[in-house]
Design a protein around this motif. Structure first.
Motif, mmCIF file in Angstrom:
data_model
loop_
_atom_site.group_PDB
_atom_site.id
_atom_site.type_symbol
_atom_site.label_atom_id
_atom_site.label_comp_id
_atom_site.label_asym_id
_atom_site.label_seq_id
_atom_site.Cartn_x
_atom_site.Cartn_y
_atom_site.Cartn_z
ATOM 1 N N TYR A 1 0.848 -1.195 0.000
ATOM 2 C CA TYR A 1 0.000 0.000 0.000
ATOM 3 C C TYR A 1 0.882 1.243 0.000
ATOM 4 C CZ TYR A 1 -4.014 -2.944 1.222
ATOM 5 O OH TYR A 1 -5.002 -3.894 1.219
ATOM 6 N N PRO A 2 0.548 2.264 -0.785
ATOM 7 C CA PRO A 2 1.309 3.506 -0.737
ATOM 8 C C PRO A 2 1.230 4.191 0.621
ATOM 9 C CG PRO A 2 -0.041 3.404 -2.724
ATOM 10 C CD PRO A 2 -0.474 2.271 -1.843
ATOM 11 N N VAL A 3 0.013 4.254 1.173
ATOM 12 C CA VAL A 3 -0.201 4.950 2.450
ATOM 13 C C VAL A 3 -1.197 4.169 3.299
ATOM 14 C CG1 VAL A 3 -0.875 7.107 3.570
ATOM 15 C CG2 VAL A 3 0.109 7.180 1.281
ATOM 16 N N ILE A 4 -0.913 4.070 4.582
ATOM 17 C CA ILE A 4 -1.873 3.554 5.564
ATOM 18 C C ILE A 4 -2.058 4.625 6.634
ATOM 19 C CG2 ILE A 4 -2.333 1.840 7.361
ATOM 20 C CD1 ILE A 4 -0.807 -0.205 5.721
ATOM 21 N N PHE A 5 -3.300 5.019 6.871
ATOM 22 C CA PHE A 5 -3.637 5.944 7.953
ATOM 23 C C PHE A 5 -4.135 5.120 9.139
ATOM 24 C CE2 PHE A 5 -4.379 8.226 4.007
ATOM 25 C CZ PHE A 5 -3.887 9.506 4.245
ATOM 26 N N ILE A 6 -3.683 5.459 10.340
ATOM 27 C CA ILE A 6 -4.236 4.841 11.544
ATOM 28 C C ILE A 6 -4.815 5.955 12.399
ATOM 29 C CG2 ILE A 6 -3.755 3.571 13.662
ATOM 30 C CD1 ILE A 6 -1.794 1.882 12.192
ATOM 31 N N ASP A 7 -6.099 5.870 12.646
ATOM 32 C CA ASP A 7 -6.796 6.913 13.402
ATOM 33 C C ASP A 7 -7.580 6.274 14.532
ATOM 34 O OD1 ASP A 7 -7.382 9.512 13.959
ATOM 35 O OD2 ASP A 7 -9.052 9.659 12.557
ATOM 36 N N CYS A 8 -8.050 7.111 15.443
ATOM 37 C CA CYS A 8 -8.705 6.618 16.652
ATOM 38 C C CYS A 8 -10.083 7.258 16.794
ATOM 39 C CB CYS A 8 -7.833 6.958 17.863
ATOM 40 S SG CYS A 8 -8.632 6.675 19.448
ATOM 41 N N VAL A 9 -11.059 6.440 17.176
ATOM 42 C CA VAL A 9 -12.389 6.924 17.537
ATOM 43 C C VAL A 9 -12.640 6.483 18.977
ATOM 44 C CG1 VAL A 9 -14.856 6.767 17.082
ATOM 45 C CG2 VAL A 9 -13.236 6.764 15.174
ATOM 46 N N ASN A 10 -12.950 7.425 19.849
ATOM 47 C CA ASN A 10 -13.197 7.088 21.255
ATOM 48 C C ASN A 10 -14.659 6.729 21.469
ATOM 49 O OD1 ASN A 10 -10.626 7.435 22.653
ATOM 50 N ND2 ASN A 10 -10.776 9.580 22.046
ATOM 51 N N VAL A 11 -14.895 5.650 22.189
ATOM 52 C CA VAL A 11 -16.251 5.215 22.528
ATOM 53 C C VAL A 11 -16.349 5.077 24.035
ATOM 54 C CG1 VAL A 11 -16.522 3.995 20.341
ATOM 55 C CG2 VAL A 11 -15.667 2.759 22.320
ATOM 56 N N LYS A 12 -17.558 5.166 24.544
ATOM 57 C CA LYS A 12 -17.795 4.991 25.979
ATOM 58 C C LYS A 12 -18.303 3.574 26.212
ATOM 59 C CE LYS A 12 -18.928 9.860 26.750
ATOM 60 N NZ LYS A 12 -17.673 10.179 27.447
ATOM 61 N N ILE A 13 -17.605 2.834 27.056
ATOM 62 C CA ILE A 13 -17.984 1.454 27.359
ATOM 63 C C ILE A 13 -18.306 1.342 28.852
ATOM 64 C CG2 ILE A 13 -17.189 -0.943 27.440
ATOM 65 C CD1 ILE A 13 -15.625 -0.425 24.922
ATOM 66 N N ARG A 14 -19.463 0.761 29.150
ATOM 67 C CA ARG A 14 -19.925 0.606 30.527
ATOM 68 C C ARG A 14 -19.428 -0.727 31.067
ATOM 69 N NH1 ARG A 14 -24.861 0.629 29.427
ATOM 70 N NH2 ARG A 14 -25.289 -1.586 29.735
ATOM 71 N N ASP A 15 -18.248 -0.724 31.631
ATOM 72 C CA ASP A 15 -17.646 -1.933 32.199
ATOM 73 C C ASP A 15 -17.408 -1.667 33.682
ATOM 74 O OD1 ASP A 15 -16.428 -4.312 32.665
ATOM 75 O OD2 ASP A 15 -14.589 -3.877 31.548
ATOM 76 N N GLY A 16 -18.478 -1.857 34.473
ATOM 77 C CA GLY A 16 -18.418 -1.447 35.877
ATOM 78 C C GLY A 16 -18.759 0.027 35.986
ATOM 79 N N GLN A 17 -17.998 0.860 35.312
ATOM 80 C CA GLN A 17 -18.315 2.281 35.189
ATOM 81 C C GLN A 17 -18.006 2.727 33.765
ATOM 82 O OE1 GLN A 17 -15.845 4.356 37.974
ATOM 83 N NE2 GLN A 17 -13.937 3.867 36.924
ATOM 84 N N VAL A 18 -18.680 3.787 33.329
ATOM 85 C CA VAL A 18 -18.497 4.254 31.959
ATOM 86 C C VAL A 18 -17.116 4.887 31.805
ATOM 87 C CG1 VAL A 18 -19.346 5.815 30.175
ATOM 88 C CG2 VAL A 18 -20.967 4.635 31.663
ATOM 89 N N ALA A 19 -16.376 4.420 30.822
ATOM 90 C CA ALA A 19 -15.025 4.940 30.582
ATOM 91 C C ALA A 19 -14.772 5.009 29.082
ATOM 92 C CB ALA A 19 -13.986 4.047 31.254
#
Length: 421
Positions: free
Chosen positions: A173-191
């Motif tokens: 591949y010429p270019v690979i972008f790695i990006d992040c999306v934050n989600v809220k997960i309720r595992d005991g408390q929402v984080a």
């Protein structure tokens, strides 16, 4: 002759539909909803198809003398309510005496037509919550569907998600972008938890999402985590990548060096600019953007250093955090300056990943938070699958790709063509 027959058949079909519609209108019969024309047609078509299946199963038609030999035969009917896109439809399902009949169009214990499942998955991909989907089905189709049923329907995508996540990839591949999306997960408390998206630009100039990975617990992912992710991508066939673009992900450059030693790690210029604005008053954003442009458009590193010195002299006293941000990112920013303008354009484009991230964030924000990591991944996957692979944006990208491809071939010594051979 075949074309003439087909044309006549189409004309008859259209005429039949027109007659049915006109008759329904004359009798005051509504098209959709309870007791509407669509429900009646669905019932008629389904029951006719089931009778045809039973004929094939028994080997003879209804009232055929062949059924009088004492073998398996029809044994009445049973009522069944199906959830369809026209609303709930009660159908009569034929039975056989020895119970060996297994209908295909509506399987035993099936309560929904596949079109309803597809509708639920489509609405989920567009960001509707399970409660909103249930309310939509009740309002539009008059169908009561529980949130649990909707969750069961959308869980069907998990098998497909596993196949997609493990599918073979291109060798280079010429270019690979790695990006992040934050989600809220309720595992005991929402984080907050990160979900990483790897988007590649292919040698043909199209965009391809390589996969999704949930981040680990803690303050961030280290080299060991990224080594696992990149090794997974490599094991799926990616032997080389010219440039990997990311946003200051700790440990990622070391992992890239181990997996693809020739790959250039480049900090994302767009993210670098946006992160700069976080430390500045909004009234100064336009001027800061104007003063930073000579830095990232400089023809060489020496020129960029001079322009950055000018920027620092003007803004360091008021916004020292911006100066620190660029200073810390300088080592991953510098490679950008050696590239041809065509390559810089590919790296700097916001359309490549922002349109995808916007769709993902709409779906994620509609949920608020998720009970598990798996449910969050499912939501992001559905959002990605709802993207139009033949959209106009992708065509525009491909149209301007040839100049960039030539620049990549020269800059990276023919690695793209060598990787494909």
């Amino acid at each position: 002759m075949t074309d003439v027959t087909a044309a006549v058949t189409d004309a008859v079909d259209e005429e039949l539909v027109r007659q049915l519609t006109e008759r329904a209108r004359a009798e005051g019969l509504q098209l959709a909803g309870e007791g509407g024309l669509l429900q009646k047609l669905t019932k008629l078509v389904m029951e006719s198809a089931l009778d045809g299946e039973l004929d094939d199963h028994l080997g003879y038609g209804k009232h055929d003398p062949a059924g009088r030999d004492g073998g398996n035969s029809r044994n009445g009917r049973r009522s069944k309510t199906l959830l369809t896109e026209a609303g709930p439809v009660e159908i009569s399902v034929p039975r056989d005496r020895d119970g060996s009949f297994e209908p295909r169009i509506v399987a035993k214990r099936q309560r929904r037509l596949t079109g309803v499942d597809d509708l639920v998955i489509s609405l989920s991909a567009k960001g509707l919550t399970h409660g909103e989907i249930a309310a939509h089905l009740a309002e539009v189709y008059g169908a009561e569907v529980s949130k649990q049923t909707i969750s069961t329907i959308t869980d069907r995508v998990l098998e497909g998600m596993g196949e997609w996540q493990n599918r073979p990839l291109d060798p280079v591949y010429p270019v690979i972008f790695i990006d992040c999306v934050n989600v809220k997960i309720r595992d005991g408390q929402v984080a907050n938890r990160p979900i990483y998206v790897a988007l590649a630009v292919t040698v043909d100039g199209t965009r391809e999402i390589l996969g999704l990975w949930a981040g680990e617990h803690g303050d961030g992912e280290g080299a060991k985590y990224w080594l696992r992710v990149l090794t997974e991508i490599k094991n799926r066939g990616v032997a080389d990548c010219c440039i990997l673009v990311c946003d200051g992900l700790k440990g990622l450059p070391d992992a890239v060096a181990a997996v693809w030693p020739q790959t250039v790690v480049q900090t994302c210029i767009v993210h670098l600019l946006r992160n700069s604005f976080r430390y500045a008053s909004k009234k100064d954003w336009s001027q800061i953007a104007k003063d930073l442009k000579p830095v990232y458009t400089a023809p060489s590193e020496a020129a960029a250093l001079d322009r950055f010195a000018e920027f620092s002299g003007k803004w360091e006293k008021r916004y020292p955090a911006i100066i620190g941000l660029w200073t810390n990112a300088w080592a991953e920013f510098v490679p950008f300056l050696q590239f041809d303008n065509e390559i810089r354009t590919v790296i700097c484009t916001t359309n490549a990943i922002e349109s995808i991230n916007a769709r993902i964030r709409r779906a994620v924000n509609a949920r608020g938070h998720f009970p598990t990591e798996q449910s969050a991944l499912k939501c992001v996957y559905l959002a990605i699958m709802s993207l139009d692979p033949t959209g106009k944006g992708r065509k525009r990208w491909s149209n301007r790709w040839k100049a960039a491809l030539n620049a990549f071939e020269i800059t990276f010594d023919g690695r793209l063509s060598a990787g494909r051979s």
